[in-house]
Each structure stands twice: as structure tokens, then as C-alpha cells.
Design a protein around this motif. Structure first.
Motif, short mmCIF file in Angstrom:
data_model
loop_
_atom_site.label_atom_id
_atom_site.label_comp_id
_atom_site.label_asym_id
_atom_site.label_seq_id
_atom_site.Cartn_x
_atom_site.Cartn_y
_atom_site.Cartn_z
N MET A 1 4.02 40.03 94.09
CA MET A 1 3.22 38.89 94.50
C MET A 1 1.85 39.37 94.98
O MET A 1 1.73 40.39 95.63
N ASP A 2 0.85 38.62 94.66
CA ASP A 2 -0.54 38.91 94.99
C ASP A 2 -0.76 38.85 96.51
O ASP A 2 -0.20 37.99 97.19
N ASP A 3 -1.59 39.77 97.06
CA ASP A 3 -1.88 39.76 98.49
C ASP A 3 -2.59 38.49 98.92
O ASP A 3 -2.34 37.97 100.01
N SER A 4 -3.48 37.97 98.07
CA SER A 4 -4.19 36.74 98.45
C SER A 4 -3.21 35.57 98.53
O SER A 4 -3.35 34.70 99.38
N LEU A 5 -2.19 35.55 97.68
CA LEU A 5 -1.18 34.49 97.75
C LEU A 5 -0.39 34.59 99.05
O LEU A 5 -0.14 33.58 99.71
N LYS A 6 -0.03 35.81 99.44
CA LYS A 6 0.67 35.99 100.72
C LYS A 6 -0.16 35.46 101.88
O LYS A 6 0.34 34.77 102.76
N PHE A 7 -1.46 35.80 101.86
CA PHE A 7 -2.35 35.37 102.93
C PHE A 7 -2.48 33.84 102.97
O PHE A 7 -2.39 33.22 104.03
N VAL A 8 -2.65 33.23 101.80
CA VAL A 8 -2.76 31.76 101.74
C VAL A 8 -1.47 31.12 102.23
O VAL A 8 -1.50 30.15 102.98
N ARG A 9 -0.33 31.67 101.82
CA ARG A 9 0.96 31.12 102.28
C ARG A 9 1.10 31.20 103.80
O ARG A 9 1.59 30.27 104.43
N GLU A 10 0.68 32.33 104.39
CA GLU A 10 0.76 32.49 105.84
C GLU A 10 -0.13 31.46 106.55
O GLU A 10 0.29 30.84 107.53
N CYS A 11 -1.35 31.30 106.07
CA CYS A 11 -2.26 30.30 106.65
C CYS A 11 -1.66 28.91 106.54
O CYS A 11 -1.67 28.13 107.49
N TRP A 12 -1.13 28.62 105.37
CA TRP A 12 -0.55 27.31 105.09
C TRP A 12 0.63 27.02 106.02
O TRP A 12 0.77 25.92 106.54
N ALA A 13 1.47 28.02 106.25
CA ALA A 13 2.67 27.84 107.08
C ALA A 13 2.29 27.56 108.54
O ALA A 13 3.01 26.84 109.23
N MET A 14 1.17 28.13 109.00
CA MET A 14 0.78 27.96 110.41
C MET A 14 -0.01 26.68 110.67
O MET A 14 -0.25 26.33 111.80
N MET A 15 -0.41 25.98 109.62
CA MET A 15 -1.26 24.80 109.79
C MET A 15 -0.44 23.54 109.96
O MET A 15 0.65 23.41 109.42
N ASP A 16 -1.00 22.60 110.74
CA ASP A 16 -0.40 21.27 110.76
C ASP A 16 -1.26 20.36 109.87
O ASP A 16 -2.25 20.79 109.29
N SER A 17 -0.90 19.09 109.78
CA SER A 17 -1.55 18.21 108.80
C SER A 17 -3.00 17.90 109.13
O SER A 17 -3.75 17.46 108.27
N SER A 18 -3.44 18.14 110.36
CA SER A 18 -4.83 17.81 110.72
C SER A 18 -5.77 19.01 110.61
O SER A 18 -6.97 18.86 110.74
N GLU A 19 -5.24 20.20 110.38
CA GLU A 19 -6.07 21.41 110.34
C GLU A 19 -6.55 21.70 108.93
O GLU A 19 -5.95 21.28 107.95
#
Length: 140
Positions: A1-19
Motif C-alpha cells: 500500500m502507498d504511503d500517501s494512502l496510509k497518511f490519508v487514511r490516518e487523517c480521515w480516521a481522526m476527523m469528524d464530519s465538521s473538520e
């Protein structure tokens, strides 16, 4: 898996719907020519949202980040196509796999301008020296 995909997934997991977050991603292929060139660094607004027809979105397909335009939306699935491709993608993408939308070039420049204005304000406030004053007046 691509490092940028891992990073995007991590950001996505930590965000709520307003961020939302701005991320720079380097485009690797020519599938979006002439809108986006290979090697171009694009800004994507990463947020939980409902894509609209015509949006250029960032999504995951088989462990790879893809940047394509939305052609149609069928329920919870998005049909996409690269601008340089003749046919739509042979797959549909679930809305939960859509990470964000491309920030238009006009807004990218405004975003950078605002960012540097904030840095200027911070530097002048924290370290108002003649050196900084001369630097900013010579380099703008």
C-alpha cells in the motif's frame, strides 16, 4: 500500500464530519490531462462530504489513491472517469472511499497567499526586526 494512502487514511480516521484538512498530493499519471499534469502537486480538501457531479475527487481503489472526475452518482456509489480517458472507470466507488475534492487552482493561490500573510503577521509580532522587514519587502 502507498504511503500517501496510509497518511490519508490516518487523517480521515481522526476527523469528524465538521473538520477538513488541506493535503498536497503529487499526481503520478496522465489520466487527468489537460486538467492535471503528471508530476503536478495538487491540493485536496480532505473532508467527509457528498461529492457532486463534475467534482475532481480523491478516492481509494484497490489500495491506490486515484484522482478522477465524478460523472454520475448512483445511490451511495460514484462513477468516475479520468479527463484523458475515453471510457468511465470499470469500477464504481463507494462514497465512504472518497477522501476529498481537488481545490481549484484559483483557490490554491488564495490559500497560499493567506498562509504567508499569517506567517508575516506572526513573524512581525514575535520578532519585529529590521532584517525581517527588509526580507519581506524585497521578496514579495
Amino acid at each position: 500500500m502507498d504511503d500517501s494512502l496510509k497518511f490519508v487514511r490516518e487523517c480521515w480516521a481522526m476527523m469528524d464530519s465538521s473538520e477538513s484538512k488541506l493535503l498536497r498530493i503529487k499526481v503520478k499519471t496522465d489520466s487527468m490531462l489537460p486538467s492535471v499534469y503528471p508530476g503536478e502537486i495538487c491540493w485536496f480538501c480532505i473532508k467527509k462530504f457528498s461529492p457532486r457531479i463534475g467534482d475532481v475527487i480523491l478516492f481509494e481503489n484497490q489500495g491506490v489513491l486515484v484522482c478522477h472526475r465524478v460523472l454520475d452518482i448512483e445511490g451511495k456509489y460514484v462513477i468516475t472517469k479520468g479527463d484523458n480517458c475515453r471510457r468511465p472507470d470499470p469500477f464504481t466507488t463507494h462514497i465512504n472511499n472518497v477522501f476529498g475534492v481537488l481545490v481549484p487552482e484559483d483557490n490554491r493561490h488564495k490559500t497560499w497567499r493567506a498562509f504567508f500573510q499569517l506567517i508575516r503577521l506572526y513573524l512581525y509580532r514575535v520578532a519585529p526586526s529590521e532584517l525581517l522587514y527588509n526580507y519581506f519587502n524585497c521578496h514579495t
